[in-house]
Design an enzyme around this catalytic site. Structure first.
Site, PDB file in Angstrom:
ATOM      1  N   LYS A  19       0.831  -1.210   0.000  1.00  0.00           N
ATOM      2  CA  LYS A  19       0.000   0.000   0.000  1.00  0.00           C
ATOM      3  C   LYS A  19       0.871   1.268   0.000  1.00  0.00           C
ATOM      4  O   LYS A  19       2.082   1.187  -0.039  1.00  0.00           O
ATOM      5  CB  LYS A  19      -0.972  -0.044   1.173  1.00  0.00           C
TER       6      LYS A  19
HETATM    7  C1  LIG Z   1      -5.413  -4.214   1.265  1.00  0.00           C
HETATM    8  C2  LIG Z   1      -6.882  -4.067   1.255  1.00  0.00           C
HETATM    9  C3  LIG Z   1      -7.681  -4.401   2.359  1.00  0.00           C
HETATM   10  C4  LIG Z   1      -7.173  -5.149   3.568  1.00  0.00           C
HETATM   11  O1  LIG Z   1      -6.082  -4.621   4.177  1.00  0.00           O
HETATM   12  P1  LIG Z   1      -5.107  -5.534   5.070  1.00  0.00           P
HETATM   13  O2  LIG Z   1      -4.228  -4.530   5.717  1.00  0.00           O
HETATM   14  O3  LIG Z   1      -4.374  -6.435   4.116  1.00  0.00           O
HETATM   15  O4  LIG Z   1      -5.939  -6.293   6.033  1.00  0.00           O
HETATM   16  C5  LIG Z   1      -9.029  -4.109   2.305  1.00  0.00           C
HETATM   17  N1  LIG Z   1      -9.589  -3.549   1.211  1.00  0.00           N
HETATM   18  C6  LIG Z   1      -8.863  -3.257   0.114  1.00  0.00           C
HETATM   19  C7  LIG Z   1      -9.538  -2.636  -1.050  1.00  0.00           C
HETATM   20  C8  LIG Z   1      -7.495  -3.527   0.099  1.00  0.00           C
HETATM   21  O5  LIG Z   1      -6.782  -3.263  -1.004  1.00  0.00           O
END
Ligand SMILES: *Cc1c(COP(=O)(O)O)cnc(C)c1O
Length: 408
Positions: free
Chosen positions: A196
């Site tokens: 991210k």
């Molecule tokens: C990455 C992601 C999540 C979940 O995040 P985590 O930190 O991996 O639990 C939820 N929604 C979207 C759209 C994502 O890309």
């Protein structure tokens, strides 16, 4: 040189696979973590509050609540809204499963809304169509990094007194009509996973203007207890009360120290993603057979993903083959996402299946995510472009015969 595709036995553009996303960690990040390791608090100490306050300030939000993942953040958001059995929550069909799983954790039912074909963002018209008297909230997903149409969504949620949740896991650093993501919905959810915009290893954050929601989520992340270890220590008291059922969704001081260091670089990271996206845009505008997503006016995407759609009319093969061919060239393309309701769990539990959201399903057959992350070198970017052109041109149908075929 490089004329035969690697998948057909030719030389690949890259010998080592370039991933679609990865973290950027520097010496300052490492030093920040090391300092915490030498301190008194490894978790539930001063770095948590410091990180939350810095995050809220950076986005212009009232409150920020740190939790152990984006998934935990979504779960905490559903809890704060009081979503429970009998309730429905409208969720974008084209997203990571966690966006809908949080509804199921609470015993409620996710109802899937279709996406706009040009942006792959939740379509407000379909949200309206999926509304029932049981609807409690809408979860809008800022797919690929572009904020949803929040004015249209607010209009609907406002009229029916629903909560609006932004799954902003892709869009940290993006803006909508000059307003930063993090202030656009009632609860705004972020993931701090390594792919991210910034990372704490694993981690998540919720921003909100509601002090009550923030308070509920801080209890929820700590077993449903109204005080944390640090506060009891300050009071010199052993007594605590568990007022409701919560979880251990805490983010540690080690992670928050990394978060503080990473946060200071987010705008730099997002600027690099945008520069890479501009280069891809340029190529896609000249390359027949691939088309980027539309970015709506008034919106600045954070480009968590760079998604292209393959134009089937101009190619002699399908997405599966193009995906495999690019992988063979050493380019770590990916597909985001299978519509959530097509996963076996959803089919079995909720009786969902093909045909529910036709535009999301059509998009799923055509999309590819190209590698994009701040640490990509200019050469990495050119490798992606070289491989994309090599593969797409190889499978391109002669456009004149395609035009004739289309005319029949
Ligand atoms: C990455 C992601 C999540 C979940 O995040 P985590 O930190 O991996 O639990 C939820 N929604 C979207 C759209 C994502 O890309």
């Amino acid at each position: 040189m490089n004329s035969a595709l690697a998948i057909d036995g030719g030389a690949p553009v890259r010998k080592i696979l370039l991933p679609y996303g990865r973290q950027t960690i520097d010496e300052h990040d490492i030093q920040s973590v090391v300092e915490v390791l030498r301190s008194d608090w490894l978790t539930t100490g001063p770095k948590v509050r410091e990180f939350e306050q810095a995050f809220a300030r950076a986005l212009g939000a009232g409150e920020a609540v740190a939790v152990s993942s984006g998934t935990a953040a979504l779960h905490a958001a559903m809890h704060a809204l009081g979503v429970g059995p009998g309730d429905e929550v409208i969720v974008s069909a084209l997203t990571f499963a966690a966006s809908a799983n949080c509804v199921v954790y609470q015993g409620a039912t996710p109802v899937f809304a279709d996406v706009d074909s040009r942006t792959l963002l939740i379509d407000p018209k379909d949200v309206k169509a999926k509304f029932t008297p049981r609807t409690r909230a809408v979860i809008a997903v800022d797919y690929a990094g572009q904020p949803c149409d929040y004015d249209a969504l607010r209009e609907i949620t406002g009229r029916h007194d629903l909560a609006l949740v932004a799954d902003a896991c892709h869009s940290l650093g993006a803006s909508y009509q000059g307003r930063p993501v993090g202030t656009l919905a009632d609860l705004n959810v972020f993931s701090l996973h390594p792919v991210k915009a910034m990372t704490t290893g694993e981690g998540g954050m919720i921003t909100t203007e509601s002090f009550d929601s923030a308070y509920r989520m801080r209890c929820f992340r700590n077993h449903g207890v109204t005080s944390d270890h640090c506060q009891r220590e300050q009071r010199g008291s052993w007594l605590y009360d568990m007022v409701e059922l919560g979880h251990n969704y805490r983010l540690s001081d080690i992670q928050c120290a990394l978060g503080l260091s990473q946060l200071s670089k987010v705008s730099e990271f997002v600027a690099r993603r945008r520069a890479i996206a501009r280069r891809y845009d340029e190529i896609c505008s000249r390359l027949i057979g691939v088309e980027p997503l539309d970015v709506r006016s008034g919106v600045e995407s954070a480009y968590h993903l760079y998604v292209v759609r393959l134009e089937q009319d101009f190619l002699s093969t399908d997405r599966g083959r193009v995906f495999a061919a690019l992988r063979a060239e050493g380019i770590g393309v990916n597909v985001h996402y299978l519509p959530v309701y097509l996963h076996r769990f959803y089919r079995e539990r909720f009786g969902t299946g093909p045909g529910l959201c036709p535009r999301a399903e059509a998009a799923y057959d055509a999309i590819l995510s190209l590698p994009i992350f701040p640490a990509m070198s200019d050469q990495d970017v050119e490798d992606v472009i070289q491989a994309l052109c090599k593969v797409v041109n190889h499978y391109a149908i002669d456009t004149r015969s395609a035009a004739v075929a289309g005319a029949r």
